[in-house]
Design a protein around this motif. Structure first.
Motif, short mmCIF file in Angstrom:
data_model
loop_
_atom_site.label_atom_id
_atom_site.label_comp_id
_atom_site.label_asym_id
_atom_site.label_seq_id
_atom_site.Cartn_x
_atom_site.Cartn_y
_atom_site.Cartn_z
N LEU A 1 -0.55 11.53 5.63
CA LEU A 1 -0.10 10.22 6.08
C LEU A 1 0.87 10.34 7.25
O LEU A 1 0.78 9.58 8.24
N LEU A 2 1.77 11.30 7.16
CA LEU A 2 2.76 11.51 8.23
C LEU A 2 2.08 11.98 9.52
O LEU A 2 2.44 11.52 10.61
N LYS A 3 1.11 12.87 9.40
CA LYS A 3 0.41 13.36 10.59
C LYS A 3 -0.35 12.23 11.28
O LYS A 3 -0.41 12.18 12.52
N GLU A 4 -0.91 11.35 10.51
CA GLU A 4 -1.63 10.21 11.08
C GLU A 4 -0.66 9.25 11.74
O GLU A 4 -0.93 8.74 12.84
N ARG A 5 0.47 9.00 11.10
CA ARG A 5 1.43 8.03 11.63
C ARG A 5 2.11 8.52 12.90
O ARG A 5 2.35 7.73 13.82
N TYR A 6 2.43 9.80 12.96
CA TYR A 6 3.24 10.31 14.07
C TYR A 6 2.46 11.16 15.06
O TYR A 6 3.07 11.82 15.91
N LYS A 7 1.15 11.14 14.98
CA LYS A 7 0.37 11.93 15.94
C LYS A 7 0.60 11.39 17.35
O LYS A 7 0.71 10.18 17.58
N GLY A 8 0.73 12.30 18.29
CA GLY A 8 0.93 11.89 19.67
C GLY A 8 2.37 11.63 20.05
O GLY A 8 2.66 11.37 21.23
N MET B 1 0.83 -1.21 0.00
CA MET B 1 0.00 0.00 0.00
C MET B 1 0.86 1.26 0.00
O MET B 1 0.56 2.22 -0.68
N LYS B 2 1.99 1.21 0.78
CA LYS B 2 2.87 2.38 0.83
C LYS B 2 3.46 2.67 -0.54
O LYS B 2 3.50 3.81 -1.00
N ASN B 3 3.95 1.60 -1.24
CA ASN B 3 4.53 1.79 -2.56
C ASN B 3 3.49 2.26 -3.57
O ASN B 3 3.78 3.06 -4.45
N PHE B 4 2.25 1.75 -3.44
CA PHE B 4 1.19 2.18 -4.34
C PHE B 4 0.92 3.66 -4.16
O PHE B 4 0.77 4.41 -5.13
N SER B 5 0.85 4.11 -2.92
CA SER B 5 0.63 5.53 -2.63
C SER B 5 1.76 6.37 -3.20
O SER B 5 1.53 7.42 -3.80
N PHE B 6 3.00 5.91 -3.03
CA PHE B 6 4.15 6.65 -3.53
C PHE B 6 4.11 6.72 -5.05
O PHE B 6 4.35 7.77 -5.65
N VAL C 1 15.82 18.81 11.06
CA VAL C 1 14.76 19.09 10.10
C VAL C 1 14.90 18.12 8.93
O VAL C 1 16.01 17.81 8.49
N GLU C 2 13.76 17.65 8.45
CA GLU C 2 13.76 16.80 7.26
C GLU C 2 12.87 17.44 6.20
O GLU C 2 11.71 17.75 6.45
N TYR C 3 13.43 17.61 5.00
CA TYR C 3 12.67 18.11 3.86
C TYR C 3 12.18 16.94 3.01
O TYR C 3 12.96 16.04 2.68
N GLY C 4 10.93 16.97 2.63
CA GLY C 4 10.38 15.96 1.74
C GLY C 4 10.43 14.56 2.30
O GLY C 4 10.94 13.64 1.64
N PRO C 5 9.92 14.33 3.51
CA PRO C 5 9.99 12.99 4.11
C PRO C 5 9.18 11.93 3.37
O PRO C 5 9.43 10.74 3.55
N GLY C 6 8.22 12.33 2.56
CA GLY C 6 7.46 11.36 1.77
C GLY C 6 6.72 10.38 2.66
O GLY C 6 5.87 10.75 3.47
N THR C 7 7.05 9.10 2.53
CA THR C 7 6.38 8.06 3.33
C THR C 7 7.11 7.78 4.64
O THR C 7 6.69 6.89 5.39
N GLY C 8 8.20 8.50 4.91
CA GLY C 8 8.83 8.41 6.23
C GLY C 8 9.98 7.42 6.37
O GLY C 8 10.32 7.04 7.49
N VAL C 9 10.63 7.03 5.27
CA VAL C 9 11.75 6.09 5.36
C VAL C 9 12.88 6.65 6.22
O VAL C 9 13.38 5.98 7.13
N PHE C 10 13.27 7.89 5.96
CA PHE C 10 14.34 8.52 6.75
C PHE C 10 13.83 8.91 8.13
O PHE C 10 14.57 8.84 9.12
N THR C 11 12.58 9.32 8.21
CA THR C 11 11.99 9.72 9.48
C THR C 11 12.06 8.59 10.50
O THR C 11 12.39 8.81 11.67
N GLU C 12 11.75 7.39 10.06
CA GLU C 12 11.80 6.22 10.95
C GLU C 12 13.21 6.04 11.51
O GLU C 12 13.39 5.73 12.69
N LYS C 13 14.21 6.24 10.66
CA LYS C 13 15.61 6.11 11.10
C LYS C 13 15.94 7.18 12.15
O LYS C 13 16.62 6.91 13.15
N LEU C 14 15.46 8.40 11.91
CA LEU C 14 15.71 9.48 12.86
C LEU C 14 15.08 9.19 14.21
O LEU C 14 15.69 9.42 15.26
#
Length: 202
Positions: A79-86, A1-6, A44-57
């Protein structure tokens, strides 16, 4: 689903997405390997997209380290707001990286230790790329870093002019293979860049 969205977003916004698939975990590891998480207070991360780098951070950061994600694509931003809310100390901003100074004020971030970027400078308009890189280099503290990946070396010289030093490595375990530019910030270099800019404006 993530790849389809991308993939869907790539075909809708090819100039700003820049790749047909999300970055690999291998590229993610290379993008963060120069970050000293023991001393990084603001990332700061620019253009995190689906969050591959964000997860590493998030895996590596101290819990008190503030992370600001700047995403121009509204679908990815949602998608990012839903994933990282809270999650404490994670802010997600829908906007353009050229306005980074405004966003730092908005979230009371006094400076940036590291900026990592997934923006495709080879397809962005030159004026926007210039503003992003100039404003970014001004926002990063002395001896901080700007780390970006590109699929070609076409913009290497353009990116390098905004920083004191640029080191390049290549990650082959990504599709397509990617170059990682690790750019060091020096306030002395920034003063010289300002002098050149002011001279050109006269």
């Amino acid at each position: 689903m993530k790849n389809f969205s991308f993939l869907t977003q790539f075909f809708a916004n090819p100039k700003t997405i820049g790749a047909i698939l999300p970055s690999s975990s291998f590229l993610g590891d290379k993008m963060i390997e120069k970050i000293d998480f023991n001393v990084a207070n603001y990332i700061v991360e620019y253009g995190p997209g689906t969050g591959v780098f964000t997860e590493k951070l998030l895996e590596k950061r101290n819990l008190n380290t503030v992370i600001l994600l700047v995403e121009n694509n509204i679908t990815f931003c949602s998608l990012l707001k839903e994933r990282y809310k809270g999650i404490d100390n994670v802010h997600i901003k829908h906007g353009s990286a050229e306005n980074i100074a405004q966003y730092l004020k908005e979230y009371n971030i006094p400076y940036v230790d590291y900026v990592i970027s997934g923006l495709p400078f080879s397809s962005l308009p030159s004026k926007i790329s210039y503003e992003i890189l100039l404003n970014t280099s001004k926002s990063i503290k002395d001896n901080g870093m700007f780390i970006t990946f590109q699929y070609t070396k076409l913009k290497k010289a353009f990116i390098q002019q905004f920083f004191a030093k640029l080191e390049m490595t290549k990650e082959y375990r990504n599709w397509p293979p990617a170059y990682v530019f690790s750019c060091s910030v020096s306030k002395k270099h920034m003063e010289e860049l300002d002098d050149v800019k002011n001279t050109n404006c006269r």
